[in-house]
Enzyme design. Structure first.
Site, PDB file in Angstrom:
ATOM      1  N   HIS A  10      74.023  26.887 -42.110  1.00 33.70           N
ATOM      2  CA  HIS A  10      73.901  25.628 -41.576  1.00 33.70           C
ATOM      3  C   HIS A  10      72.882  25.367 -40.603  1.00 33.70           C
ATOM      4  O   HIS A  10      72.077  26.303 -39.949  1.00 33.70           O
ATOM      5  CB  HIS A  10      75.216  25.351 -40.649  1.00 33.70           C
ATOM      6  CG  HIS A  10      76.642  25.484 -41.515  1.00 33.70           C
ATOM      7  ND1 HIS A  10      77.037  24.472 -42.150  1.00 33.70           N
ATOM      8  CD2 HIS A  10      77.337  26.697 -41.600  1.00 33.70           C
ATOM      9  CE1 HIS A  10      78.381  25.088 -42.575  1.00 33.70           C
ATOM     10  NE2 HIS A  10      78.460  26.001 -42.520  1.00 33.70           N
ATOM     11  N   TYR A  39      81.412  27.597 -35.815  1.00 33.43           N
ATOM     12  CA  TYR A  39      80.394  28.607 -36.426  1.00 33.43           C
ATOM     13  C   TYR A  39      80.742  29.908 -35.733  1.00 33.43           C
ATOM     14  O   TYR A  39      80.967  29.948 -34.650  1.00 33.43           O
ATOM     15  CB  TYR A  39      79.143  28.239 -36.079  1.00 33.43           C
ATOM     16  CG  TYR A  39      78.910  26.782 -36.596  1.00 33.43           C
ATOM     17  CD1 TYR A  39      78.562  26.427 -37.815  1.00 33.43           C
ATOM     18  CD2 TYR A  39      78.073  25.785 -35.557  1.00 33.43           C
ATOM     19  CE1 TYR A  39      78.335  25.115 -38.348  1.00 33.43           C
ATOM     20  CE2 TYR A  39      77.814  24.476 -36.069  1.00 33.43           C
ATOM     21  CZ  TYR A  39      77.922  24.369 -37.458  1.00 33.43           C
ATOM     22  OH  TYR A  39      77.570  22.943 -37.745  1.00 33.43           O
ATOM     23  N   HIS A 115      75.347  25.546 -46.928  1.00 29.09           N
ATOM     24  CA  HIS A 115      76.460  24.554 -46.827  1.00 29.09           C
ATOM     25  C   HIS A 115      76.339  23.268 -47.908  1.00 29.09           C
ATOM     26  O   HIS A 115      77.163  23.015 -48.578  1.00 29.09           O
ATOM     27  CB  HIS A 115      76.220  23.713 -45.317  1.00 29.09           C
ATOM     28  CG  HIS A 115      77.446  22.731 -45.327  1.00 29.09           C
ATOM     29  ND1 HIS A 115      77.622  22.040 -43.894  1.00 29.09           N
ATOM     30  CD2 HIS A 115      78.687  22.823 -46.086  1.00 29.09           C
ATOM     31  CE1 HIS A 115      78.675  21.476 -44.010  1.00 29.09           C
ATOM     32  NE2 HIS A 115      79.362  21.897 -45.083  1.00 29.09           N
ATOM     33  N   LYS A 121      75.537  17.249 -48.927  1.00 30.84           N
ATOM     34  CA  LYS A 121      75.145  17.343 -47.452  1.00 30.84           C
ATOM     35  C   LYS A 121      73.709  17.904 -47.562  1.00 30.84           C
ATOM     36  O   LYS A 121      73.389  18.752 -48.605  1.00 30.84           O
ATOM     37  CB  LYS A 121      75.805  17.889 -46.243  1.00 30.84           C
ATOM     38  CG  LYS A 121      76.981  17.451 -45.998  1.00 30.84           C
ATOM     39  CD  LYS A 121      77.957  18.601 -45.132  1.00 30.84           C
ATOM     40  CE  LYS A 121      79.217  17.838 -44.692  1.00 30.84           C
ATOM     41  NZ  LYS A 121      79.127  16.910 -43.738  1.00 30.84           N
ATOM     42  N   CYS A 123      72.460  20.008 -45.252  1.00 27.00           N
ATOM     43  CA  CYS A 123      72.535  21.204 -44.503  1.00 27.00           C
ATOM     44  C   CYS A 123      72.271  22.030 -45.267  1.00 27.00           C
ATOM     45  O   CYS A 123      73.359  22.406 -46.464  1.00 27.00           O
ATOM     46  CB  CYS A 123      73.940  20.940 -43.518  1.00 27.00           C
ATOM     47  SG  CYS A 123      74.408  22.440 -42.626  1.00 27.00           S
TER      48      CYS A 123
END
Ligand SMILES: [Zn+2]
Length: 134
Positions: A10, A39, A115, A121, A123
């Site tokens: 990420h 995380y 991710h 996304k 990310c």
């Protein structure tokens, strides 16, 4: 120890060059209703690696994948206008390489993903498949 079959990368979705800590992320994630930082590891701009949630605990970083994954986040991921960008510093790239190697040694069955392979996304704003699965 829980079964780990994925290492998911990420970004913090913060602007290039801006420094944030695990404490900041912990605050953001608690504000979103998480028990603590979601995380397991965070890579700062200077390449230092900092512990988030303990690896033995299920993280909160990738919907549907948390139970069997470890979540790694680098600080950055947006340009000065807030658009997605691979902002990793050379130190962060080196630290991510080393951390991923360590995690793959610890969890030999685990594969590395971004991710964005599980959600719509940007990310982590770089091609994880190209860098870590080829
Ligand atoms: Zn993410």
């Amino acid at each position: 120890m829980r079964k780990i079959d994925k290492i998911i990368l990420h970004c913090s979705a913060t602007k290039e060059g801006q420094s944030f800590t695990t404490k900041d992320i912990d605050t953001w994630h608690r504000a979103r209703g998480f028990a603590q930082i979601g995380y397991h590891h965070v890579v700062y701009l200077d390449g230092s690696v900092h512990k988030g949630r303990d690896e033995s605990l299920i993280g909160a970083h990738c919907l549907g994948q948390n139970a069997t994954s470890v979540g790694v986040c680098y600080i950055g991921g947006l340009d000065s206008q807030g658009r997605p960008k691979d902002t990793r510093t050379p130190q962060q790239k080196a630290a991510l390489d080393k951390l991923v190697e360590e995690l793959k040694t610890k969890y030999p069955q685990a594969k590395v993903f971004g991710h964005n392979e599980f959600a719509a996304k940007a990310c982590p704003c770089f091609d994880v498949k190209k860098e870590y699965r080829q």
